[in-house]
Design an enzyme around this catalytic site. Structure first.
Site, PDB file in Angstrom:
ATOM      1  N   ASP A  93     -15.760  -6.021  -5.929  1.00  0.00           N
ATOM      2  CA  ASP A  93     -15.728  -4.566  -5.806  1.00  0.00           C
ATOM      3  C   ASP A  93     -16.330  -3.945  -7.061  1.00  0.00           C
ATOM      4  O   ASP A  93     -16.689  -4.651  -8.010  1.00  0.00           O
ATOM      5  CB  ASP A  93     -14.320  -4.062  -5.511  1.00  0.00           C
ATOM      6  CG  ASP A  93     -13.323  -4.384  -6.610  1.00  0.00           C
ATOM      7  OD1 ASP A  93     -13.747  -4.809  -7.699  1.00  0.00           O
ATOM      8  OD2 ASP A  93     -12.118  -4.211  -6.378  1.00  0.00           O
ATOM      9  N   SER A  94     -16.434  -2.639  -7.085  1.00  0.00           N
ATOM     10  CA  SER A  94     -17.291  -1.993  -8.077  1.00  0.00           C
ATOM     11  C   SER A  94     -16.552  -1.370  -9.248  1.00  0.00           C
ATOM     12  O   SER A  94     -17.178  -0.980 -10.232  1.00  0.00           O
ATOM     13  CB  SER A  94     -18.094  -0.887  -7.393  1.00  0.00           C
ATOM     14  OG  SER A  94     -17.210   0.127  -6.923  1.00  0.00           O
ATOM     15  N   GLY A  95     -15.248  -1.245  -9.129  1.00  0.00           N
ATOM     16  CA  GLY A  95     -14.508  -0.431 -10.086  1.00  0.00           C
ATOM     17  C   GLY A  95     -14.219   0.946  -9.548  1.00  0.00           C
ATOM     18  O   GLY A  95     -13.470   1.718 -10.159  1.00  0.00           O
ATOM     19  N   ASP A 147     -18.423   3.970  -6.328  1.00  0.00           N
ATOM     20  CA  ASP A 147     -18.104   5.130  -5.502  1.00  0.00           C
ATOM     21  C   ASP A 147     -16.955   5.896  -6.132  1.00  0.00           C
ATOM     22  O   ASP A 147     -16.314   5.422  -7.072  1.00  0.00           O
ATOM     23  CB  ASP A 147     -17.737   4.695  -4.079  1.00  0.00           C
ATOM     24  CG  ASP A 147     -16.431   3.893  -4.039  1.00  0.00           C
ATOM     25  OD1 ASP A 147     -16.239   3.058  -4.955  1.00  0.00           O
ATOM     26  OD2 ASP A 147     -15.624   4.093  -3.124  1.00  0.00           O
ATOM     27  N   GLN A 189     -17.144   7.448   2.257  1.00  0.00           N
ATOM     28  CA  GLN A 189     -15.978   8.218   1.822  1.00  0.00           C
ATOM     29  C   GLN A 189     -15.823   9.459   2.705  1.00  0.00           C
ATOM     30  O   GLN A 189     -16.535   9.618   3.688  1.00  0.00           O
ATOM     31  CB  GLN A 189     -16.117   8.584   0.343  1.00  0.00           C
ATOM     32  CG  GLN A 189     -15.959   7.413  -0.606  1.00  0.00           C
ATOM     33  CD  GLN A 189     -14.537   6.889  -0.692  1.00  0.00           C
ATOM     34  OE1 GLN A 189     -13.590   7.511  -0.183  1.00  0.00           O
ATOM     35  NE2 GLN A 189     -14.351   5.743  -1.337  1.00  0.00           N
ATOM     36  N   GLY A 216     -11.480   4.824   0.731  1.00  0.00           N
ATOM     37  CA  GLY A 216     -10.698   6.042   0.700  1.00  0.00           C
ATOM     38  C   GLY A 216      -9.628   6.136   1.755  1.00  0.00           C
ATOM     39  O   GLY A 216      -9.089   7.217   2.012  1.00  0.00           O
ATOM     40  N   ASP A 266      -9.571  -6.576   2.985  1.00  0.00           N
ATOM     41  CA  ASP A 266      -8.972  -7.166   1.780  1.00  0.00           C
ATOM     42  C   ASP A 266      -7.745  -6.371   1.410  1.00  0.00           C
ATOM     43  O   ASP A 266      -7.625  -5.189   1.780  1.00  0.00           O
ATOM     44  CB  ASP A 266      -9.961  -7.148   0.606  1.00  0.00           C
ATOM     45  CG  ASP A 266      -9.927  -5.801  -0.120  1.00  0.00           C
ATOM     46  OD1 ASP A 266      -9.261  -5.694  -1.165  1.00  0.00           O
ATOM     47  OD2 ASP A 266     -10.550  -4.831   0.379  1.00  0.00           O
ATOM     48  N   CYS A 304       5.863 -21.872  11.947  1.00  0.00           N
ATOM     49  CA  CYS A 304       4.736 -21.739  11.022  1.00  0.00           C
ATOM     50  C   CYS A 304       4.346 -23.118  10.491  1.00  0.00           C
ATOM     51  O   CYS A 304       5.203 -23.950  10.178  1.00  0.00           O
ATOM     52  CB  CYS A 304       5.101 -20.817   9.867  1.00  0.00           C
ATOM     53  SG  CYS A 304       3.812 -20.656   8.608  1.00  0.00           S
ATOM     54  N   CYS A 306       2.387 -23.618   7.716  1.00  0.00           N
ATOM     55  CA  CYS A 306       1.967 -23.630   6.311  1.00  0.00           C
ATOM     56  C   CYS A 306       2.773 -24.649   5.519  1.00  0.00           C
ATOM     57  O   CYS A 306       3.844 -25.103   5.950  1.00  0.00           O
ATOM     58  CB  CYS A 306       2.093 -22.238   5.693  1.00  0.00           C
ATOM     59  SG  CYS A 306       3.770 -21.766   5.188  1.00  0.00           S
ATOM     60  N   CYS A 309       6.507 -23.720   4.849  1.00  0.00           N
ATOM     61  CA  CYS A 309       7.411 -23.821   6.001  1.00  0.00           C
ATOM     62  C   CYS A 309       7.599 -25.259   6.464  1.00  0.00           C
ATOM     63  O   CYS A 309       8.658 -25.615   6.982  1.00  0.00           O
ATOM     64  CB  CYS A 309       6.880 -22.956   7.146  1.00  0.00           C
ATOM     65  SG  CYS A 309       7.061 -21.184   6.841  1.00  0.00           S
ATOM     66  N   HIS A 335       2.619 -18.890   2.076  1.00  0.00           N
ATOM     67  CA  HIS A 335       3.022 -18.485   3.421  1.00  0.00           C
ATOM     68  C   HIS A 335       2.356 -17.175   3.839  1.00  0.00           C
ATOM     69  O   HIS A 335       1.837 -17.055   4.960  1.00  0.00           O
ATOM     70  CB  HIS A 335       4.542 -18.332   3.507  1.00  0.00           C
ATOM     71  CG  HIS A 335       4.980 -17.758   4.824  1.00  0.00           C
ATOM     72  ND1 HIS A 335       5.125 -18.528   5.957  1.00  0.00           N
ATOM     73  CD2 HIS A 335       5.249 -16.470   5.198  1.00  0.00           C
ATOM     74  CE1 HIS A 335       5.468 -17.748   6.970  1.00  0.00           C
ATOM     75  NE2 HIS A 335       5.556 -16.502   6.533  1.00  0.00           N
TER      76      HIS A 335
END
Length: 370
Positions: A93-95, A147, A189, A216, A266, A304, A306, A309, A335
């Site tokens: 990402d850009s900050g 942005d 945005q 945003g 994300d 599950c 994982c 678990c 998990h």
């Protein structure tokens, strides 16, 4: 080689998409969730463990890596992939989100953002060209433009200025960017104002970006407003390029985002929750550190697969967390990431089989509305 996106299938009822993103460091089947590795690490896990839970792409933070250890050091180490020993794709990402999250430490102008470091108070001026240069040094597969991400709620005139500024910065970023093997995504945005979202999207789609993010959102607005904003924003984005909803990672929001045609997501939520002793289950969130689980010898989630678990009980993991043992939060992190990545895999399988709507219905209204 930069980035290629292949649209494999689209659900005729919802518009959910099955796709494939090809990068210099591998292929990502979409829709996909990207675990957040802010400082070149997904908190508490090794890269091998991140891959083992099903992650194929991770996100790292330009602002934080610029401050520590520095992008030039990472360039000297051979780039971010080699520095952190992650062989798969990376998005940086850009900050821009720090304009929102560290608003008390930054000042936005037409030319960029003046940050005061949260580490030592030193001042740093981020321009679109500098943010491009930092990400080129990091060597990520996908770089995000700088942005401005306003808070919610905010007056419409401030939103309008942020939209115009974000478009100008996107143009400046493209003009400065030189690395041919690194894709660049723009960020739409406009808050929850329909006209501004349309204007932002139309302005950015006219520029030669490899993909388009929706920024945003998930900044305090009700979920219903976020979903409505997605419904009138996504149609303005090119069908043949990936769409990325930034900062969204609860199971219900992932399902609702996919339903509206989003390909990438994300969020820090699964790892942050894990460090607080809370895990996702198909029945809802479970805070394993709570007293009722002291003698519960079942897994975090029945069924599950994982590592946590399969091998450990709620009682044991609760003991570890209460005792301050790092293994406890490592297991809850494993998990939570497995849970989200398995959900994405199941949505991809449902899309491939032409049964996406039936799959969403099978999750239950409670799961899809939390």
């Amino acid at each position: 080689m930069g980035l290629e996106f292949t649209l494999l299938k689209e659900d005729p009822v919802t518009g959910a998409r099955l796709g494939r993103v090809t990068t210099p460091h591998g292929v990502v089947e979409t829709p996909a969730f990207m675990p957040v590795g802010t400082r070149a690490t997904v908190k508490t896990l090794s890269p091998e463990e991140v891959a083992a839970v099903g992650a194929r792409i991770i996100l790292a933070n330009t602002y934080h890596l610029y401050l520590r250890p520095g992008h030039e050091l990472i360039r000297e180490a051979g780039g971010l992939h080699r520095f952190m020993n992650w062989s798969g794709p990376i998005l940086t990402d850009s900050g821009g989100f720090q304009v929102f999250s560290l608003g008390h430490l930054c000042r936005v102008s037409e030319d960029g953002v003046l940050f005061r470091s949260h580490l030592d108070g030193s001042e740093h001026f981020f321009t679109p060209a500098l943010v491009s240069a930092i990400q080129e040094a990091l060597g990520s597969d996908i770089a995000m433009v700088l942005d401005e991400c306003p808070p919610y709620p905010v007056e419409e005139e401030r939103l309008r200025r942020a939209v115009e500024r974000t478009t100008r910065w996107a143009q400046d970023f493209l003009a400065a960017h030189r690395r041919q093997d690194q894709a660049v995504f723009a960020i739409v945005q406009g808050g929850v104002v329909r006209g501004l979202r349309e204007h932002s999207a139309r302005s950015l789609v006219s520029l030669p970006f490899s993909g388009y993010a929706i920024g945003g959102l998930s900044v305090g607005e009700p979920k219903e407003l976020m979903y409505a904003t997605l419904e009138y924003t996504v149609p303005w984005l090119p069908a043949r390029k990936p769409r990325y909803l930034m900062g969204v990672g609860s199971p219900d929001c992932l399902v609702e985002g996919v339903k509206r045609g989003v390909d990438l997501f994300d969020c820090v939520l699964p790892t942050r929750m894990a460090r607080n002793g809370t895990v996702f289950t198909r029945q809802g969130r479970l805070t394993v550190r709570d007293a009722p689980y002291a003698r519960d010898f079942g897994p975090l989630e029945e069924g599950c697969t994982c590592y946590a678990c399969r091998c450990f009980s709620r009682a044991y993991i609760r003991h570890l967390i209460k005792a301050g043992e790092v293994l406890g939060i490592r297991l809850t992190t494993i998990h939570n990431l497995h849970h989200l990545l398995q959900l994405m895999e199941e949505m991809r399988q449902a899309l491939a089989g032409g049964r996406f709507s039936a799959f969403v219905e099978s999750l239950g209204a409670d799961y899809c509305s939390r």
